[in-house]
Design a protein around this motif. Structure first.
Motif, PDB file in Angstrom:
ATOM      1  N   GLY A 187       0.811  -1.108   0.135  1.00 59.15           N
ATOM      2  CA  GLY A 187      -0.080   0.058   0.079  1.00 59.15           C
ATOM      3  C   GLY A 187       0.796   1.361  -0.060  1.00 59.15           C
ATOM      4  N   HIS A 188       2.151   1.240   0.301  1.00 62.82           N
ATOM      5  CA  HIS A 188       2.808   2.278   0.353  1.00 62.82           C
ATOM      6  C   HIS A 188       3.774   2.835  -0.994  1.00 62.82           C
ATOM      7  N   LEU A 189       3.323   1.795  -2.027  1.00 57.68           N
ATOM      8  CA  LEU A 189       3.882   1.867  -3.298  1.00 57.68           C
ATOM      9  C   LEU A 189       2.935   2.516  -4.400  1.00 57.68           C
ATOM     10  N   PRO A 190       3.459   2.984  -5.280  1.00 59.91           N
ATOM     11  CA  PRO A 190       2.523   3.230  -6.520  1.00 59.91           C
ATOM     12  C   PRO A 190       2.076   2.187  -7.193  1.00 59.91           C
ATOM     13  N   TYR A 191       2.477   0.973  -6.965  1.00 59.65           N
ATOM     14  CA  TYR A 191       1.862  -0.155  -7.892  1.00 59.65           C
ATOM     15  C   TYR A 191       1.764  -1.252  -6.960  1.00 59.65           C
ATOM     16  N   ARG A 192       0.806  -2.478  -7.478  1.00 62.59           N
ATOM     17  CA  ARG A 192       0.761  -3.577  -6.630  1.00 62.59           C
ATOM     18  C   ARG A 192       1.133  -4.800  -7.742  1.00 62.59           C
ATOM     19  N   PHE A 193       1.833  -5.638  -7.493  1.00 64.33           N
ATOM     20  CA  PHE A 193       2.455  -6.676  -8.194  1.00 64.33           C
ATOM     21  C   PHE A 193       2.468  -8.158  -7.378  1.00 64.33           C
ATOM     22  N   SER A 194       1.880  -9.254  -8.263  1.00 66.17           N
ATOM     23  CA  SER A 194       2.009 -10.364  -7.303  1.00 66.17           C
ATOM     24  C   SER A 194       2.301 -11.432  -8.415  1.00 66.17           C
ATOM     25  N   TYR A 195       3.047 -12.478  -8.130  1.00 67.72           N
ATOM     26  CA  TYR A 195       3.497 -13.849  -8.804  1.00 67.72           C
ATOM     27  C   TYR A 195       2.543 -14.803  -8.220  1.00 67.72           C
ATOM     28  N   VAL A 196       2.226 -15.669  -8.982  1.00 66.64           N
ATOM     29  CA  VAL A 196       1.439 -17.081  -8.603  1.00 66.64           C
ATOM     30  C   VAL A 196       2.172 -18.201  -9.378  1.00 66.64           C
ATOM     31  N   LEU A 197       2.896 -19.027  -8.492  1.00 67.03           N
ATOM     32  CA  LEU A 197       3.789 -20.041  -8.980  1.00 67.03           C
ATOM     33  C   LEU A 197       2.838 -21.247  -9.877  1.00 67.03           C
ATOM     34  N   ASP A 198       2.007 -21.933  -8.961  1.00 66.49           N
ATOM     35  CA  ASP A 198       1.104 -22.897  -9.616  1.00 66.49           C
ATOM     36  C   ASP A 198      -0.173 -22.473 -10.353  1.00 66.49           C
ATOM     37  N   GLU A 199      -0.150 -23.084 -11.406  1.00 69.62           N
ATOM     38  CA  GLU A 199      -0.840 -22.682 -12.578  1.00 69.62           C
ATOM     39  C   GLU A 199      -2.501 -22.902 -12.297  1.00 69.62           C
ATOM     40  N   THR A 200      -2.715 -24.007 -11.466  1.00 72.20           N
ATOM     41  CA  THR A 200      -4.097 -24.247 -11.118  1.00 72.20           C
ATOM     42  C   THR A 200      -4.639 -22.925 -10.072  1.00 72.20           C
ATOM     43  N   VAL A 201      -3.730 -22.715  -9.056  1.00 70.85           N
ATOM     44  CA  VAL A 201      -4.071 -21.645  -8.241  1.00 70.85           C
ATOM     45  C   VAL A 201      -4.318 -20.074  -8.986  1.00 70.85           C
TER      46      VAL A 201
END
Length: 259
Positions: free
Chosen positions: A73-87
């Motif tokens: 929340g303190h940054l101007p962007y939100r970024f996420s990685y999801v490793l498992d393809e089903t998830v």
């Protein structure tokens, strides 16, 4: 002497563990969530590679946008990685409803013969700082200087990510750095990742990237790393070049970004 990697799709869980461990170790600090964690580093606040949420377990898809908001929340962007393809597939709708764009990175394992040493040599980061800085406007033409600075200097943090982290470069006959890459190794588990393979624009198509890649593969194999992999954007041409160099796609990582 050549050998063949034993990596196959069944090795994907080991690759996931290596990636998860690397991100944790590289981080200045982490925040844990059920099935996920955030990595944070204020020294490189403009680098999404150093400030993101990584999902490596059975996360609640509906909760993931909130995890990203809480941690980033303190940054101007939100970024996420999801490793498992089903998830990742389960997370896509909730993340898109929250305003995120989705993209895919391929995990490619080296399944071909190990090449002979390509002739690139190990270098210190100081030797790469200038060419890496000069290369970034090509990939991020609108990035301001402070963003470029973080994208360059974050390589220092990568030293923390694995037991053995090395940088390799190939030079022109005049001594100019023409291409480079990172190599992250954990010989105890037999894992190695090659990342950030870049060629200076003026030297594209001259074989320098191949020299660096061959060197990294040979060094990793000689260190006992039978599982050698890299990541490549699913919609970009390098993945096809990697295929010709003996790499096979064994999985993918989802990327979710909101600016």
């Amino acid at each position: 002497m050549t050998s063949t990697s034993t990596t196959a799709a069944s090795e994907l869980p080991r690759v996931h563990r290596f990636l998860s461990d690397f991100h944790r170790r590289q981080a200045a600090r982490t925040v844990d969530f059920p099935g996920a964690f955030a990595v944070l580093d204020d020294a490189y606040r403009h680098s999404r590679g150093n400030n993101h949420v990584l999902v490596d377990g059975a996360v609640d898809p509906e909760a993931l946008p909130g995890y990203a908001e809480e941690a980033l929340g303190h940054l101007p962007y939100r970024f996420s990685y999801v490793l498992d393809e089903t998830v990742a597939a389960a997370c896509r709708a909730p993340m898109e409803r929250a305003g995120y764009r989705h993209a895919t990175t391929m995990i490619m394992a080296h399944t071909g013969p190990v090449p002979e040493h390509g002739g690139a040599r190990e270098v210190d980061f100081d030797e790469l700082r200038e060419p890496v800085t000069a290369s970034w406007p090509r990939f991020a033409p609108e990035a301001p200087p402070e963003h470029i600075r973080d994208l360059v200097e974050r390589r220092v943090a990568r030293r923390r990510g694995a037991d053995d982290v090395r940088f390799f470069a190939a030079r022109t006959p005049a001594g100019e750095v023409a291409a480079w890459a990172d190599l992250y190794m954990d010989p105890a588990s037999g894992m190695a990742q090659i990342e950030d393979l870049v060629t200076v624009e003026a030297h594209l198509g001259q074989g320098y990237a191949g020299k660096v890649l061959d060197t990294a593969l040979r060094v990793a194999a000689d260190a006992g790393c039978s599982t050698r992999f890299l990541t490549a954007f699913a919609d970009d041409w390098p993945r096809h070049w990697y295929g010709r160099k003996g790499f096979t796609a064994i999985g993918s990582v989802a990327r979710f970004e909101r600016v």
